[in-house]
Scaffold this motif. Structure first.
Motif, mmCIF file in Angstrom:
data_model
loop_
_atom_site.group_PDB
_atom_site.id
_atom_site.type_symbol
_atom_site.label_atom_id
_atom_site.label_comp_id
_atom_site.label_asym_id
_atom_site.label_seq_id
_atom_site.Cartn_x
_atom_site.Cartn_y
_atom_site.Cartn_z
ATOM 1 N N ASN A 11 -32.936 40.807 -9.063
ATOM 2 C CA ASN A 11 -32.790 39.403 -8.689
ATOM 3 C C ASN A 11 -33.926 38.555 -9.240
ATOM 4 O O ASN A 11 -33.716 37.433 -9.713
ATOM 5 N N ARG A 15 -33.567 35.497 -11.947
ATOM 6 C CA ARG A 15 -34.068 34.134 -11.763
ATOM 7 C C ARG A 15 -34.979 33.726 -12.913
ATOM 8 O O ARG A 15 -34.943 32.579 -13.368
ATOM 9 N N LYS A 52 -39.513 22.735 3.611
ATOM 10 C CA LYS A 52 -39.440 24.181 3.482
ATOM 11 C C LYS A 52 -40.158 24.878 4.630
ATOM 12 O O LYS A 52 -41.309 24.580 4.942
ATOM 13 N N ASN A 60 -30.734 32.943 2.303
ATOM 14 C CA ASN A 60 -29.992 31.714 2.034
ATOM 15 C C ASN A 60 -30.869 30.625 1.425
ATOM 16 O O ASN A 60 -30.502 29.447 1.446
ATOM 17 N N HIS A 62 -31.342 29.752 -1.488
ATOM 18 C CA HIS A 62 -30.710 28.985 -2.566
ATOM 19 C C HIS A 62 -29.913 27.806 -2.032
ATOM 20 O O HIS A 62 -29.594 26.868 -2.788
ATOM 21 N N LEU A 63 -29.607 27.802 -0.727
ATOM 22 C CA LEU A 63 -28.786 26.753 -0.133
ATOM 23 C C LEU A 63 -29.611 25.615 0.450
ATOM 24 O O LEU A 63 -29.066 24.773 1.156
ATOM 25 N N SER A 324 -24.981 22.851 -8.749
ATOM 26 C CA SER A 324 -25.709 23.137 -7.517
ATOM 27 C C SER A 324 -27.186 22.789 -7.669
ATOM 28 O O SER A 324 -27.832 23.180 -8.652
ATOM 29 N N ASN A 326 -30.192 24.051 -6.517
ATOM 30 C CA ASN A 326 -30.486 25.374 -5.993
ATOM 31 C C ASN A 326 -31.942 25.462 -5.549
ATOM 32 O O ASN A 326 -32.856 25.061 -6.275
ATOM 33 N N GLY A 327 -32.144 25.995 -4.352
ATOM 34 C CA GLY A 327 -33.487 26.099 -3.813
ATOM 35 C C GLY A 327 -34.436 26.957 -4.628
ATOM 36 O O GLY A 327 -35.659 26.823 -4.493
ATOM 37 N N HIS A 328 -33.899 27.844 -5.465
ATOM 38 C CA HIS A 328 -34.756 28.688 -6.298
ATOM 39 C C HIS A 328 -35.215 27.975 -7.568
ATOM 40 O O HIS A 328 -36.069 28.505 -8.294
ATOM 41 N N PHE A 329 -34.632 26.815 -7.858
ATOM 42 C CA PHE A 329 -34.934 26.124 -9.118
ATOM 43 C C PHE A 329 -35.196 24.644 -8.846
ATOM 44 O O PHE A 329 -34.516 23.768 -9.384
ATOM 45 N N GLN A 330 -36.191 24.375 -8.006
ATOM 46 C CA GLN A 330 -36.501 22.995 -7.632
ATOM 47 C C GLN A 330 -37.482 22.394 -8.635
ATOM 48 O O GLN A 330 -38.671 22.216 -8.355
#
Length: 349
Positions: A11, A15, A52, A60, A62-63, A324, A326-330
């Motif tokens: 994972n 990313r 955050k 979750n 990413h949501l 999306s 996405n919370g992983h790509f702010q």
């Protein structure tokens, strides 16, 4: 445990690869290359918008995005020449002579933080937005299984779950084991009878002192909250079914009932029939051509998926892609890269 660690490594690598690809697409866009990939505009998908909270186990993540990132995204799109339009206006925008790119914002599931954190930003910058309402969450008759599962795994070192061949014990002592268990249960929910699988999860959670319906009440807007939101003239409500089940996996009668009843519930709250619909989950194979026909038959002007992409003039208004946040790509570079359409054009090759 080795399998769980391997999954986490995969994972993280995934990313990193995605981030690298988005950075490369941003460079291409800045250089003016593949300008046609941008199309006419884009629809952006959000879920939670809130400061955050650091959680050791956060499947979750990413949501959710932060209010700061949402504001940065709005400003970045403004600098890029985008005009912000209501989702319901999309059919007209797609055939308009106005060549300026457009952007729409949508928020799925109706979380309380949409009203607390997202709406003030949309009001500050004059950005229209649509909240997609899952009627079962408003009425507290259905649960958000991904939130229930995350809370359950966070507090347990092992969980027993029946995947169809008898209950088995899942080790959940480490973060890697928790993530592996989350992924396995999620896959089961998507592959089995969804309502039964979610009911089984709710029962297990209740045995451990976790109330899935209390989670729904804590996280999502009730009828009063939704009415407070649409007091803002920039806001509109769309339908998102009753139970948040994958529509494509339902019988014809069930699918019709989920779509039509959710539209009626939104109309009762908003005072007018919703013109927009969002398919739960929204990716293949949770949405089918049958479902596109059903939402058209029920009079929706627009229906959105979560298939990634920008919008072209010939897009099916009842199967529109979304991008999306996405919370992983702010990162606003990533937003610009996605809005350029270049990543989707490259993947399609």
């Amino acid at each position: 445990m080795k399998q769980g660690l391997a999954r986490m490594v995969r994972n993280n690598i995934k990313r990193a690869v995605i981030a690298g690809g988005l950075n490369a697409a941003h460079v291409l866009a800045r250089a003016g290359l593949m300008a046609g990939a941008r199309g006419r505009g884009a629809v952006f998908t959000l879920h939670h918008v809130r400061p955050k909270l650091e959680r050791a186990f956060d499947p979750n993540a990413h949501l959710e995005i932060t209010p700061g990132f949402l504001e940065d995204t709005i400003l970045a799109l403004e600098r890029g020449g985008y005009r912000f339009v209501p989702l319901e206006d999309l059919p007209g925008c797609l055939v308009s002579a106005d060549e300026r790119p457009f952007a729409c914002f949508t928020l799925d599931d109706g979380y309380r933080n949409n009203l607390e954190y997202a709406q003030p930003l949309f009001e500050r910058y004059g950005v229209p937005f649509t909240i997609f309402v899952t009627a079962g969450y408003v009425d507290r008759t259905h649960t958000l299984w991904w939130e229930t599962l995350a809370d359950l795994l966070s507090v347990r070192r092992e969980v027993r779950f029946d995947f169809g061949a008898g209950a088995e014990t899942l080790a959940t002592g480490t973060l890697a084991q928790k993530q592996a268990a989350f992924d396995r249960v999620a896959a089961h929910i998507h592959s089995a009878d969804e309502a039964s699988a979610v009911a089984a999860l709710n029962s297990i959670a209740a045995e451990q002192g976790i109330d899935p319906y209390a989670i729904t009440e804590r996280l999502t807007l009730d009828e009063d909250g939704l009415r407070a939101s649409i007091n803002c003239p920039l806001a509109s409500l769309g339908a998102h079914t009753i139970s948040h089940r994958a529509v494509a996996r339902l019988s014809d009668d069930e699918a019709r009932r989920e779509i039509s009843t959710s539209a009626a519930r939104v109309e009762a709250i908003a005072g007018r029939r919703p013109l927009s619909f969002a398919y739960p989950y929204g990716f293949r194979p949770t949405v089918s051509p049958r479902d596109h026909r059903l939402v058209a038959d029920f009079g929706f002007a627009v229906a959105v998926t979560t298939e990634p992409g920008t919008l072209s003039s010939g897009a099916n208004p009842h199967a529109l892609p979304r991008i999306s946040l996405n919370g992983h790509f702010q990162n606003t570079r990533h937003v610009a890269a996605l809005a350029s359409g270049i990543p989707f054009r490259l993947v399609a090759r």
